[in-house]
Design a protein around this motif. Structure first.
Motif, short mmCIF file in Angstrom:
data_model
loop_
_atom_site.label_atom_id
_atom_site.label_comp_id
_atom_site.label_asym_id
_atom_site.label_seq_id
_atom_site.Cartn_x
_atom_site.Cartn_y
_atom_site.Cartn_z
N ILE A 27 0.88 -1.18 0.00
CA ILE A 27 0.00 0.00 0.00
C ILE A 27 0.91 1.22 0.00
CG2 ILE A 27 -1.82 1.24 1.22
CD1 ILE A 27 -2.55 -1.43 2.57
N TYR A 28 0.81 2.06 -1.02
CA TYR A 28 1.68 3.24 -1.10
C TYR A 28 1.28 4.27 -0.06
CZ TYR A 28 4.12 1.76 -5.32
OH TYR A 28 4.92 1.10 -6.20
N GLU A 29 2.17 5.22 0.15
CA GLU A 29 1.96 6.24 1.17
C GLU A 29 0.64 6.98 0.96
OE1 GLU A 29 4.79 6.02 -0.69
OE2 GLU A 29 5.85 4.91 0.89
N ASP A 30 0.23 7.12 -0.31
CA ASP A 30 -1.02 7.84 -0.56
C ASP A 30 -2.23 6.93 -0.39
OD1 ASP A 30 -0.75 6.19 -2.69
OD2 ASP A 30 -0.74 7.74 -4.23
N GLY A 31 -2.01 5.71 0.10
CA GLY A 31 -3.13 4.84 0.40
C GLY A 31 -3.52 3.89 -0.72
N ARG A 32 -2.84 4.01 -1.87
CA ARG A 32 -3.20 3.16 -3.00
C ARG A 32 -2.69 1.74 -2.79
NH1 ARG A 32 -4.69 2.81 -8.20
NH2 ARG A 32 -5.41 4.94 -8.24
N LEU A 33 -3.60 0.81 -2.97
CA LEU A 33 -3.25 -0.60 -2.84
C LEU A 33 -2.74 -1.08 -4.20
CD1 LEU A 33 -3.32 -3.30 -1.25
CD2 LEU A 33 -5.67 -3.57 -2.02
N ALA A 34 -1.45 -1.31 -4.33
CA ALA A 34 -0.86 -1.64 -5.62
C ALA A 34 -0.66 -3.15 -5.78
CB ALA A 34 0.47 -0.92 -5.80
N VAL A 35 -0.32 -3.82 -4.68
CA VAL A 35 -0.21 -5.29 -4.71
C VAL A 35 -1.01 -5.81 -3.53
CG1 VAL A 35 1.34 -7.26 -4.56
CG2 VAL A 35 2.06 -5.22 -5.80
N GLY B 218 -1.05 -7.72 -17.66
CA GLY B 218 -1.82 -6.73 -16.91
C GLY B 218 -1.76 -5.39 -17.58
N ALA B 219 -2.85 -4.62 -17.40
CA ALA B 219 -2.91 -3.29 -17.98
C ALA B 219 -1.94 -2.38 -17.24
CB ALA B 219 -4.32 -2.74 -17.86
N ASN B 220 -1.77 -1.19 -17.75
CA ASN B 220 -0.95 -0.21 -17.04
C ASN B 220 -1.56 0.06 -15.67
OD1 ASN B 220 0.84 0.21 -19.17
ND2 ASN B 220 -0.61 1.58 -20.17
N GLY B 221 -0.72 0.08 -14.69
CA GLY B 221 -1.20 0.38 -13.35
C GLY B 221 -1.73 -0.82 -12.61
N ALA B 222 -1.54 -2.02 -13.16
CA ALA B 222 -2.08 -3.22 -12.52
C ALA B 222 -1.27 -3.62 -11.29
CB ALA B 222 -2.10 -4.37 -13.53
N GLY B 223 -0.02 -3.21 -11.25
CA GLY B 223 0.81 -3.56 -10.09
C GLY B 223 2.00 -4.43 -10.44
N LYS B 224 2.30 -4.56 -11.72
CA LYS B 224 3.41 -5.43 -12.15
C LYS B 224 4.77 -4.87 -11.69
CE LYS B 224 2.32 -4.98 -16.55
NZ LYS B 224 1.17 -4.05 -16.49
N THR B 225 4.98 -3.61 -12.01
CA THR B 225 6.27 -3.01 -11.64
C THR B 225 6.44 -2.97 -10.13
OG1 THR B 225 6.27 -1.70 -13.66
CG2 THR B 225 7.68 -0.93 -11.89
N THR B 226 5.36 -2.71 -9.44
CA THR B 226 5.43 -2.68 -7.98
C THR B 226 5.88 -4.04 -7.45
OG1 THR B 226 3.67 -1.05 -7.93
CG2 THR B 226 4.13 -2.20 -5.88
N THR B 227 5.32 -5.10 -8.01
CA THR B 227 5.72 -6.45 -7.59
C THR B 227 7.21 -6.66 -7.79
OG1 THR B 227 3.54 -7.21 -8.29
CG2 THR B 227 5.21 -8.90 -7.88
N VAL C 149 15.06 4.75 -5.12
CA VAL C 149 15.83 4.59 -6.35
C VAL C 149 14.96 4.47 -7.59
CG1 VAL C 149 17.67 3.46 -5.10
CG2 VAL C 149 15.92 2.07 -6.20
N ARG C 150 13.62 4.33 -7.40
CA ARG C 150 12.79 4.05 -8.58
C ARG C 150 12.68 5.26 -9.49
NH1 ARG C 150 7.58 3.19 -6.14
NH2 ARG C 150 8.48 4.64 -4.67
N1 LIG Z 1 5.27 5.75 -5.77
C1 LIG Z 1 3.96 5.53 -5.90
N2 LIG Z 1 3.12 6.15 -5.06
C2 LIG Z 1 1.80 5.95 -5.17
N3 LIG Z 1 1.21 5.15 -6.06
C3 LIG Z 1 2.00 4.50 -6.93
C4 LIG Z 1 3.42 4.67 -6.90
N4 LIG Z 1 3.95 3.90 -7.87
C5 LIG Z 1 2.92 3.28 -8.49
N5 LIG Z 1 1.74 3.64 -7.92
C6 LIG Z 1 0.42 3.17 -8.28
O1 LIG Z 1 0.38 1.78 -8.04
C7 LIG Z 1 -0.35 1.14 -9.06
C8 LIG Z 1 0.50 0.05 -9.69
O2 LIG Z 1 1.52 0.64 -10.44
P1 LIG Z 1 2.62 -0.19 -11.24
O3 LIG Z 1 3.09 -1.27 -10.34
O4 LIG Z 1 3.62 0.75 -11.76
O5 LIG Z 1 1.75 -0.79 -12.44
P2 LIG Z 1 2.22 -1.51 -13.78
O6 LIG Z 1 3.67 -1.71 -13.73
O7 LIG Z 1 1.44 -2.76 -13.79
O8 LIG Z 1 1.80 -0.61 -14.89
C9 LIG Z 1 -0.77 2.21 -10.06
O9 LIG Z 1 -2.08 2.56 -9.79
C10 LIG Z 1 0.14 3.35 -9.75
O10 LIG Z 1 -0.52 4.55 -9.99
#
Ligand SMILES: Nc1ncnc2c1ncn2[C@@H]1O[C@H](COP(=O)(O)OP(=O)(O)O)[C@@H](O)[C@H]1O
Ligand SMILES: [Mg+2]
Lengths: 237, 469
Positions: free
Chosen positions: A10-18, A35-44, B468-469
């Motif tokens: 959960i990011y600092e702004d409260g968004r649940l990414a994974v 997954g679509a953009n914003g699905a949470g792949k990069t976060t994982t 670092v991202r």
């Molecule tokens: N540093 C961050 N702070 C807040 N929200 C973030 C941050 N990085 C990504 N997100 C949000 O987390 C979600 C997943 O992002 P991301 O993992 O980059 O998706 P993907 O790689 O699948 O496109 C998105 O809704 C994105 O807006």
């Protein structure tokens, strides 16, 4: 082996990414995470590499908890990022040499580097050109060469084929299958269904931080992946 | 691994166009400034020697000691060889003082007075180059040291390896610093060579010591901006932001703080204007004179002879009284004037010290003050020289008066004694010792060291937690 248990971010702004993600990529397996953009792949992937701390759960590389032992876990993983610019004043060889040393490998010669660069299909005249003159595809190849030369048992790639022309894309996939055949666990995040379908041993669809619709190559046979993808994405949670 | 990181940092920097540009500019500016500094010094040396000789000839040609005492001798300030590197206040303060029996000596005829256009641009000495240009280079080399790697994605790629962050930042610091030093050290060594072979320049062992200390201060100063650059670079997410912040801080350090300090000191510790002093002196004079009339009348009333008393005796007594009283008044006025002057000087010094201490927060001021002290071209050294002239004045006056007395021509209109200067006491001035100059630079050096430590620790800690991202 790559593994997550209840991994949550959960990011600092409260968004649940994974969202409580539990998955596994076995040795000798290519796992494609769609997954679509914003699905949470990069976060994982960032969680795997300990670039960000998880809110909950664990990510393991070769069974090593990446939060507890971040440095040791990184010995066992190669990473190809989405759009790496590398060191623009360095040539391909210089970039490769530096990252090879960072990976702890020594004693490689220029011929070794040239061989790897050839295997990823970088044209010869680019070996000694500054990498700031490269196209995105060329940089991507160099990035893959860096991952190959590290020769870690796990490989993580974030959108690796975006920006590659069809032929390069094809070659790229071949290299990934070669890695798999050497017994590595390969995790690919992509929305390039066409290409991924050709090489994936297993696929999963990511949506709102959850991985669903996990299927093996067998189960995929004869199915239209694009259709499945669109259906899954349209489903309400 | 640290070695690899350091080497990569150096190679990456010195193969960049930025480096080539910096190197060339550094070389040209450093060599140019040292060369002009040296030629300046050598022509000033010649001027000085000529002025000293002229003064001697002038004195010898005086017709009498009377004339000599009135004309006085001229004391020239010898140029400092290290002004070639740090000209300090050299060009702004007077170069010559006249010592005669009449006035308080003062240094006049500064370079700026004789050619005001110099004051518009200031001296282009090495200190100036370091303060303005090289500090900018230090920023240019570091503003994207960390944030730039993030933007290019190489930070992620690096840290996907078994690379501890502290090792990485250490490697970047060392490698970056070495690559910053390369374009500096080579021209600096060349300029030392020029100093060695230039015919008119003779540096003593002490001068070499001072010179090396000045170079050390230069490196400290540049380290401040180097570590600051890293610090800001490790606290920002965009290199353009980092650059703007650094530029802002640079402007504040280099121009705002020194100027504001002078203005603030003038507000906090105002000094009376020259007019105020004059009017105070006048007021006292009037007061004394007013009192004097009354006092004389009182005296006369009290002492005037009763009828039948001796008029002659009274007149003598009155004359004696007037003489004593006049003497008394003169010394009262002198004492008052001296007190006012002392007070004025003390206030001026207090204001000056406050301005200096306020501005010291800026490493640019610290650099200026410490190099001035080391080059013996600072305010203190100038003041010391002036003091030595003022101390010389009574010695000269005493000698001149004695000569006049012993050569008074009683015959009325005969040949006057020829002026002989053999036993004329000479003005002497001892240059400040190295340990004293060094003591004066300690606050500046300490301040810069503290800033370096703070910025370095800041950069280090920030990087350990850097996203670092
Ligand atoms: N540093 C961050 N702070 C807040 N929200 C973030 C941050 N990085 C990504 N997100 C949000 O987390 C979600 C997943 O992002 P991301 O993992 O980059 O998706 P993907 O790689 O699948 O496109 C998105 O809704 C994105 O807006
Ligand atoms: Mg992504």
């Amino acid at each position: 082996m790559l593994e997550t248990q209840n991994l949550t971010k959960i990011y600092e702004d409260g968004r649940l990414a994974v969202d409580h993600l539990t998955m596994k990529v076995e040795p000798g397996e290519i796992f494609c995470m769609f997954g679509a953009n914003g699905a949470g792949k990069t976060t994982t992937i960032n969680l795997f590499l300990n670039f960000i701390p998880p809110t909950e759960g664990t990510a393991l590389i070769e069974g090593i908890d990446v939060v507890r032992e971040p440095l040791r876990s990184k010995e066992y993983v190669s990473f190809v990022s989405e759009n790496v610019m590398l060191y623009g004043n360095f040539t391909a060889i210089q970039n490769l040499d530096y990252f090879t040393k960072l990976a702890g490998k020594r004693g490689l010669t220029k011929a070794d580097y040239a061989a790897v660069l050839q295997s990823v299909g970088l044209q010869k005249d680019a070996y000694d050109a500054r990498s700031k003159t490269y196209s995105k595809g060329m940089r991507q190849k160099l990035g893959l060469a860096i991952a190959i030369i590290k020769d870690a048992p796990n490989v993580i790639l974030d959108e690796p084929t975006s920006g590659l022309d069809p032929k390069s894309g094809q070659e790229f996939l071949k290299l990934l299958t070669a890695m798999r055949d050497k017994g590595k666990s390969v995790l690919i995040s992509t929305h390039d269904i066409f290409r991924a379908k050709l090489i994936a041993d297993r696929v999963g669809f990511m949506k709102n931080g959850k991985l669903g619709l996990l299927m093996t190559r067998k189960e995929l046979e004869g199915k239209d992946l694009t259709e499945l993808y669109v259906q899954y994405m349209d489903e309400r949670d | 691994m640290l070695k690899d990181i350091i080497r990569k940092e150096i190679v990456e920097t010195i193969t960049s166009p930025k480096f080539v540009f910096t190197f060339l500019l550094c070389a040209v500016l450093i060599l140019l400034s040292v060369y002009t500094g040296i030629t300046n010094y050598s022509s000033e040396r010649k001027e000085f020697n000529a002025a000293v000789a002229l003064n001697k000839k002038n004195l010898e040609s005086q017709p009498s000691y009377q004339a000599l005492a009135g004309l006085g001798t001229k004391i020239n300030r010898p140029p400092q060889v290290l002004s070639a590197i740090a000209s300090g206040v050299d060009e702004a303060v007077g170069r010559v003082a006249t010592v005669n029996v009449a006035y308080d000596p003062n240094l006049v005829d500064s370079k700026y007075e004789s050619n005001p256009v110099f004051s518009v641009f200031g001296a282009l000495d090495l200190t100036f180059i370091v303060k303005i240009v090289l500090s900018l280079f230090a920023i240019l080399f570091t503003y994207d040291a960390i944030v730039g790697e993030k933007e290019r994605g190489t930070l992620k790629l690096t840290l996907s390896n078994k690379v501890p962050r502290d090792r990485l930042i250490l490697g970047k610091v060392i490698g970056g610093y070495i690559s910053l030093l390369i374009p500096l050290i080579i021209p600096l060594i060349l300029s030392l060579l020029i100093l060695m072979v230039y015919p008119d320049i003779h540096l003593t062992g002490g001068d070499w010591g001072r010179l090396l200390l000045m170079f050390l201060v230069f490196f400290l100063y540049l380290s401040v901006f180097f570590t600051l650059g890293l610090f800001v670079s490790a606290r920002t997410n965009k290199s353009s932001t980092s650059f703007l912040i650094l530029l802002f801080i640079w402007v504040v350090f280099v121009t705002v703080i020194p100027k504001v300090s002078v203005m603030a000191a003038a507000q906090i510790k105002p000094i009376p204007s020259v007019h105020e002093i004059t009017s105070k002196k006048d007021a006292f004079l009037q007061q004394v004179q007013g009192g004097a009339q009354k006092k004389v009348m009182d005296w006369v009333k009290e002492n005037s002879p009763k009828p039948g008393e001796d008029q002659k005796a009274f007149q003598d007594k009155f004359k004696k009284f007037l003489e004593d009283y006049q003497q008394d008044l003169t010394s009262q006025i002198d004492a008052n004037n001296a007190a006012l002057e002392r007070d004025y000087q003390a206030k001026k010094r207090a204001q000056q010290n406050l301005a200096i201490n306020l501005s010291r927060i800026s490493p640019a001021s610290a650099l200026t003050f410490s190099t001035m002290s080391l080059a013996r071209t600072g305010l203190d050294e100038n003041q010391r020289f002036l003091d030595s002239i003022r101390a010389y004045k009574p010695i000269f006056t005493k000698w001149a008066n004695a000569k006049m007395m012993s050569n008074i021509d009683f015959t009325g209109g005969g040949a006057t004694a020829k002026v002989v200067l053999d036993d004329m006491p000479l003005h002497s001035f001892e240059n400040e010792s190295l340990s004293k100059s060094l003591a004066r630079t300690i606050p500046d050096v300490v301040l810069m060291a503290v800033l370096i430590i703070v910025f370095f620790v800041g950069a280090y800690v920030s990087f350990l937690k850097y996203d670092v991202r």
